[in-house]
Motif scaffolding. Sequence first.
Motif, mmCIF file in Angstrom:
data_model
loop_
_atom_site.group_PDB
_atom_site.id
_atom_site.type_symbol
_atom_site.label_atom_id
_atom_site.label_comp_id
_atom_site.label_asym_id
_atom_site.label_seq_id
_atom_site.Cartn_x
_atom_site.Cartn_y
_atom_site.Cartn_z
ATOM 1 N N GLU A 90 11.587 13.570 28.597
ATOM 2 C CA GLU A 90 10.257 14.091 28.291
ATOM 3 C C GLU A 90 9.725 14.952 29.431
ATOM 4 O O GLU A 90 9.163 14.454 30.414
ATOM 5 N N GLN A 91 9.936 16.261 29.297
ATOM 6 C CA GLN A 91 9.362 17.236 30.224
ATOM 7 C C GLN A 91 8.955 18.461 29.421
ATOM 8 O O GLN A 91 9.567 18.774 28.403
ATOM 9 N N ALA A 92 7.905 19.135 29.867
ATOM 10 C CA ALA A 92 7.442 20.349 29.189
ATOM 11 C C ALA A 92 6.869 21.304 30.224
ATOM 12 O O ALA A 92 6.155 20.895 31.150
ATOM 13 N N VAL A 93 7.181 22.600 30.084
ATOM 14 C CA VAL A 93 6.660 23.623 30.990
ATOM 15 C C VAL A 93 5.194 23.892 30.650
ATOM 16 O O VAL A 93 4.846 24.143 29.498
ATOM 17 N N VAL A 94 4.349 23.807 31.643
ATOM 18 C CA VAL A 94 2.923 24.093 31.491
ATOM 19 C C VAL A 94 2.644 25.569 31.753
ATOM 20 O O VAL A 94 1.946 26.239 30.994
ATOM 21 N N ALA A 95 3.174 26.087 32.848
ATOM 22 C CA ALA A 95 2.972 27.493 33.232
ATOM 23 C C ALA A 95 4.257 27.998 33.845
ATOM 24 O O ALA A 95 4.777 27.389 34.782
ATOM 25 N N ASP A 96 4.781 29.088 33.295
ATOM 26 C CA ASP A 96 6.044 29.628 33.796
ATOM 27 C C ASP A 96 5.795 30.451 35.062
ATOM 28 O O ASP A 96 4.658 30.689 35.461
ATOM 29 N N TRP A 97 6.879 30.919 35.658
ATOM 30 C CA TRP A 97 6.815 31.551 36.973
ATOM 31 C C TRP A 97 5.924 32.785 37.013
ATOM 32 O O TRP A 97 5.994 33.636 36.123
ATOM 33 N N VAL A 98 5.114 32.841 38.042
ATOM 34 C CA VAL A 98 4.341 34.043 38.330
ATOM 35 C C VAL A 98 4.277 34.206 39.844
ATOM 36 O O VAL A 98 4.044 33.231 40.575
ATOM 37 N N VAL A 99 4.552 35.413 40.332
ATOM 38 C CA VAL A 99 4.383 35.717 41.755
ATOM 39 C C VAL A 99 2.912 36.063 41.961
ATOM 40 O O VAL A 99 2.402 37.024 41.387
#
Length: 242
Positions: A90-99
């Motif tokens: 059980e894992q889920a991405v909340v916010a993907d990569w941003v520089v």
Amino acid sequence: MKGRARAGGLRARLFALSLALGAGASAAGAQECRLALVLGFDVSASVDAREYRLMMGGTAAALRDPAVRAALFAGVPVALAAYVWAGRREQAVVADWVVIERDTQLAEFADRLEGYARPTGDPLGRWGGRTGVGAALAAGSRLLARAPVCDRQAIDLAGDGENNDGPDSLLLNGITVNALAVAGNMPLDEFGALDGVRLYYARRVIQGPGAFVIEAQGFGDFARAMRVKLLREVSPPLLGAL
């Protein structure tokens, strides 16, 4: 005449090549990054709805803090991503990569965390709410595998209890793992009688150069603890320490 024409053509090609190389150097410079930092948040059954809001809202508040903002924008940028975790599946991405190069990017990232709805299901069924620390570290390493190219990589794992689902840790090469341990939910962990969760994270979770644990005295203290931890993680190193 032909010789001058050939020389002129050569100069034109060299000039065009210099422009292309300059553009390439500028593009490469724009991708420079001093730290790829992924934030991982425990949403197992021990974290209730109120505590979840304090955790995510507290992180957003820490990111908006003037001192943290100043550290993030001091010199070469930092890349951020975030995910939530519970049991081993059980894992889920909340916010993907941003520089993070502009205020608007940081504000959008903080807003994304604060407004993210707690997950209630995945393709394998309803989230069971157990605590899979080793699997959470694996999820963080998978996110870092597709992070922007940065000088350093770090996982920032926040949680309030020990592992009870799958491997209780994972050794990660070249990645620093720091932790935010939330006291109060483990037996005898109240009032400093036994720093169970802090010691667990210190012994089983953190790793890599300069790794550390910051303790929050309950979820009401999460924003303060996250602010302290972010300042320590994202502040550029002093020249004397290099």
